[in-house]
Design a protein around this motif. Structure first.
Motif, PDB file in Angstrom:
ATOM      1  N   VAL A  55      31.179 -84.149  31.132  1.00  0.00           N
ATOM      2  CA  VAL A  55      31.442 -82.715  31.137  1.00  0.00           C
ATOM      3  C   VAL A  55      31.952 -82.315  32.514  1.00  0.00           C
ATOM      4  O   VAL A  55      31.313 -82.599  33.532  1.00  0.00           O
ATOM      5  N   GLY A  56      33.099 -81.669  32.538  1.00  0.00           N
ATOM      6  CA  GLY A  56      33.629 -81.122  33.779  1.00  0.00           C
ATOM      7  C   GLY A  56      33.454 -79.619  33.795  1.00  0.00           C
ATOM      8  O   GLY A  56      33.253 -78.991  32.752  1.00  0.00           O
ATOM      9  N   THR A  57      33.527 -79.036  34.975  1.00  0.00           N
ATOM     10  CA  THR A  57      33.436 -77.589  35.081  1.00  0.00           C
ATOM     11  C   THR A  57      34.291 -77.101  36.236  1.00  0.00           C
ATOM     12  O   THR A  57      34.507 -77.813  37.221  1.00  0.00           O
ATOM     13  N   GLY A  58      34.780 -75.882  36.114  1.00  0.00           N
ATOM     14  CA  GLY A  58      35.588 -75.286  37.174  1.00  0.00           C
ATOM     15  C   GLY A  58      35.966 -73.878  36.783  1.00  0.00           C
ATOM     16  O   GLY A  58      35.814 -73.471  35.621  1.00  0.00           O
ATOM     17  N   MET A  59      36.444 -73.141  37.747  1.00  0.00           N
ATOM     18  CA  MET A  59      36.978 -71.828  37.437  1.00  0.00           C
ATOM     19  C   MET A  59      38.318 -72.016  36.731  1.00  0.00           C
ATOM     20  O   MET A  59      38.994 -73.031  36.921  1.00  0.00           O
ATOM     21  N   VAL A  60      38.699 -71.057  35.921  1.00  0.00           N
ATOM     22  CA  VAL A  60      39.931 -71.169  35.129  1.00  0.00           C
ATOM     23  C   VAL A  60      41.123 -71.486  36.021  1.00  0.00           C
ATOM     24  O   VAL A  60      41.974 -72.317  35.679  1.00  0.00           O
ATOM     25  N   LYS A  61      41.176 -70.881  37.201  1.00  0.00           N
ATOM     26  CA  LYS A  61      42.312 -71.099  38.106  1.00  0.00           C
ATOM     27  C   LYS A  61      42.335 -72.516  38.669  1.00  0.00           C
ATOM     28  O   LYS A  61      43.349 -72.955  39.217  1.00  0.00           O
ATOM     29  N   GLU A  62      41.228 -73.252  38.549  1.00  0.00           N
ATOM     30  CA  GLU A  62      41.148 -74.614  39.069  1.00  0.00           C
ATOM     31  C   GLU A  62      41.497 -75.671  38.029  1.00  0.00           C
ATOM     32  O   GLU A  62      41.702 -76.834  38.377  1.00  0.00           O
ATOM     33  N   ILE A  63      41.530 -75.280  36.759  1.00  0.00           N
ATOM     34  CA  ILE A  63      41.751 -76.235  35.669  1.00  0.00           C
ATOM     35  C   ILE A  63      43.155 -76.035  35.104  1.00  0.00           C
ATOM     36  O   ILE A  63      43.477 -74.976  34.559  1.00  0.00           O
ATOM     37  N   HIS A  64      43.987 -77.045  35.266  1.00  0.00           N
ATOM     38  CA  HIS A  64      45.371 -76.980  34.825  1.00  0.00           C
ATOM     39  C   HIS A  64      45.614 -78.020  33.735  1.00  0.00           C
ATOM     40  O   HIS A  64      44.757 -78.868  33.459  1.00  0.00           O
ATOM     41  N   THR A  65      46.792 -77.950  33.137  1.00  0.00           N
ATOM     42  CA  THR A  65      47.156 -78.962  32.142  1.00  0.00           C
ATOM     43  C   THR A  65      47.066 -80.352  32.735  1.00  0.00           C
ATOM     44  O   THR A  65      46.591 -81.294  32.093  1.00  0.00           O
ATOM     45  N   SER A  66      47.491 -80.507  33.986  1.00  0.00           N
ATOM     46  CA  SER A  66      47.447 -81.814  34.648  1.00  0.00           C
ATOM     47  C   SER A  66      46.009 -82.298  34.833  1.00  0.00           C
ATOM     48  O   SER A  66      45.741 -83.506  34.805  1.00  0.00           O
ATOM     49  N   THR A  67      45.077 -81.368  35.011  1.00  0.00           N
ATOM     50  CA  THR A  67      43.661 -81.736  35.127  1.00  0.00           C
ATOM     51  C   THR A  67      43.177 -82.376  33.829  1.00  0.00           C
ATOM     52  O   THR A  67      42.547 -83.443  33.833  1.00  0.00           O
ATOM     53  N   LEU A  68      43.486 -81.741  32.722  1.00  0.00           N
ATOM     54  CA  LEU A  68      43.066 -82.256  31.425  1.00  0.00           C
ATOM     55  C   LEU A  68      43.754 -83.576  31.108  1.00  0.00           C
ATOM     56  O   LEU A  68      43.150 -84.479  30.518  1.00  0.00           O
ATOM     57  N   GLN A  69      44.996 -83.699  31.536  1.00  0.00           N
ATOM     58  CA  GLN A  69      45.731 -84.944  31.295  1.00  0.00           C
ATOM     59  C   GLN A  69      45.095 -86.118  32.033  1.00  0.00           C
ATOM     60  O   GLN A  69      45.101 -87.249  31.533  1.00  0.00           O
ATOM     61  N   LEU A  70      44.530 -85.853  33.221  1.00  0.00           N
ATOM     62  CA  LEU A  70      43.840 -86.917  33.950  1.00  0.00           C
ATOM     63  C   LEU A  70      42.629 -87.414  33.174  1.00  0.00           C
ATOM     64  O   LEU A  70      42.421 -88.621  33.017  1.00  0.00           O
TER      65      LEU A  70
END
Length: 377
Positions: A135-150
Motif C-alpha cells: 500500500v502506498g500513500t501520498g497527497m494527490v499532487k504527489e501521485i502521478h501516472t508515472s508513479t502508478l506505472q512504476l
C-alpha cells in the motif's frame, strides 16, 4: 496526531518552535485508517516515512523503517521516545542498507523523487511474495501516472483509491512473473568542458540526488566563481554536498586542503564519495559524513564552507534550512573563515547572511543566481 492506533505528539527534527509545518499529513492519516481494516502482520516495512509518524503509530507491529533522511530518522527516534516506545521495537534502516529478505507488508510513503521510488522498489521487489500487502500513500499532487506505472512495472497490477482530504492510496498486487531487472541507479555522466575545474571528471548520482543526469545551472554558475587556493592544509566543507561536484572542484583547485562532505541524505553522501573517488587526485584528504549540517563539527575548526542550500522541505517552501546552515557555518568557521553561498536571486540570502555574520559580499550574479560571501569577524 489522533488515530485509532493512538494519540501521538509528533514533531519534525530539529524541533523549532517557529516551524508551523506538521510532522504528518492527510496521507499518513489515510493510510493508518486503511490499516485498521487490513490487520497487518508479519514483517512490516515502511519506506519513506518522513518524520516517523507511521512507524510511531505502528510500533506495536515492530516495523522496519527505510529512510534516506538523517533528519527524518532523528525525528523518528524523538517521536518514538515521546510516545514511550522501546527503541528496539522499530528497526531503522537507510536506503543504502540491505533491505529485509522477506517483506509481508510494504507501506510506501511516495517520495518527491520519482528516481528514489524507482530505485527502492527495485531493491525491495525480491523480498516480496504473492501474499505481500503493498500500500502506498501520498497527497494527490504527489501521485502521478508515472508513479502508478512504476508500481505496475516493478511490483504488479496497481490501482488507486478515491481521494480523501486531497490524499490517495495506491494498492499494488505482487506478480511473481514480473522480472523488472536491476535498478538503473546509480547513474554516471561526464562533466562537460564548461564545468570549470571538474570538466572531464565523472559525476556519480544515486537515486534521489538533485539533477541526476546533468549538471544543474546553479552549480555550474557556482563552479565558475569558487575561491582559489588557500593556505596549505586548510579545511574546506561542502555543506549540503549533493553529488559532491562542488567539493571535488575545491579539492582539484586546492589539492593540499582537507575536504569534508556533509549532507543529510544517505544517497547524497554515497554519491559524493563515489564522485570524489573517481575524480580527485591521489592522496587528497576527504571525509564523508551524513548528519545534521555542521552541528557535530567543532567550533572554529573550518576555514571555508561552500553551500548551495535547499529551499524545499519535501513539497513545502522554507528558508529554515538555509538559516540553520548559515548559523552552523558561522559557529564552525575560524575567525577570518569564509562562507560562500550560491542561491536564487529572489531568495534574498544576502539579508540572512547580514543577520548571521554581520556582512555579505556579492561575488557574482546573473539574472537568476547570485554567489555571496560572508566572513566570520
Amino acid at each position: 496526531m489522533t488515530t485509532s492506533w493512538g494519540e501521538f505528539d509528533l514533531t519534525r527534527f530539529p524541533e523549532d518552535p517557529r516551524d508551523t509545518l506538521r510532522a504528518w499529513d492527510a496521507a499518513d492519516e489515510y493510510l493508518l485508517r486503511h490499516l485498521e481494516e487490513v490487520s497487518p502482520s508479519g514483517t512490516v516495512v515502511v519506506l519513506g516515512d518522513r518524520w516517523g509518524a507511521l512507524v510511531t503509530a505502528l510500533a506495536a507491529l515492530s516495523p522496519v523503517q527505510i529512510s534516506d533522511s538523517f533528519l527524518g530518522r532523528e525525528a523518528t527516534r524523538a517521536n518514538l521516545a515521546r510516545a514511550g516506545v522501546d527503541p528496539s521495537a522499530v528497526r531503522l534502516l537507510t536506503t543504502q542498507d540491505p533491505p529485509p529478505e522477506r517483506i509481508d507488508v510494504l507501506l510506501v510513503r511516495v517520495p518527491k523523487s520519482h528516481a528514489l521510488l524507482e530505485d527502492q522498489l527495485h531493491r525491495l521487489a525480491p523480498a516480496l511474495h504473492e501474499g505481500t500487502v503493498v500500500v502506498g500513500t501520498g497527497m494527490v499532487k504527489e501521485i502521478h501516472t508515472s508513479t502508478l506505472q512504476l508500481f505496475e512495472r516493478i511490483i504488479g497490477p496497481t490501482r488507486t483509491s478515491l481521494a480523501v482530504k486531497k490524499a490517495r492510496l495506491i494498492f499494488a498486487t505482487p506478480d511473481p512473473s514480473i522480472t523488472p531487472g536491476p535498478s538503473p541507479w546509480p547513474c554516471t555522466y561526464t562533466l562537460d568542458g564548461d564545468s570549470s575545474a571538474v570538466s572531464g571528471r565523472t559525476a556519480v548520482n544515486h537515486a534521489g540526488v538533485f539533477c541526476a543526469d546533468r549538471l544543474d545551472v546553479g552549480t555550474r554558475f557556482f563552479l565558475r566563481h569558487l575561491p582559489g587556493p588557500g593556505a596549505p592544509g586548510r579545511r574546506i566543507v561542502d555543506l549540503g554536498c549533493g553529488n559532491g561536484v562542488v567539493g571535488l572542484a575545491a579539492a582539484l583547485t586546492d589539492p593540499d586542503a582537507e575536504l569534508l562532505f556533509v549532507d543529510e541524505s544517505y544517497q547524497a553522501v554515497a554519491s559524493a564519495e563515489a564522485t570524489f573517488r573517481a575524480g580527485a587526485a591521489p592522496g587528497t584528504k576527504a571525509e564523508f559524513r551524513v548528519g545534521d549540517g555542521l552541528s557535530d563539527v567543532a567550533p572554529g575548526s573550518v576555514d571555508l564552507v561552500l553551500n548551495n542550500p535547499p529551499f524545499h522541505s519535501h513539497h513545502a517552501t522554507t528558508d529554515a534550512t538555509a538559516r540553520r546552515m548559515f548559523t552552523d557555518a558561522r559557529r564552525a568557521l575560524r575567525p577570518g573563515g569564509e562562507l560562500w553561498v550560491i542561491g536564487n536571486r529572489h531568495l534574498g540570502y544576502h539579508v540572512t547572511l547580514r543577520r548571521v555574520f554581520g556582512n555579505s559580499e556579492l561575488i557574482a550574479g546573473d539574472p537568476k543566481f547570485v554567489v555571496l560571501k560572508a566572513v566570520k569577524r
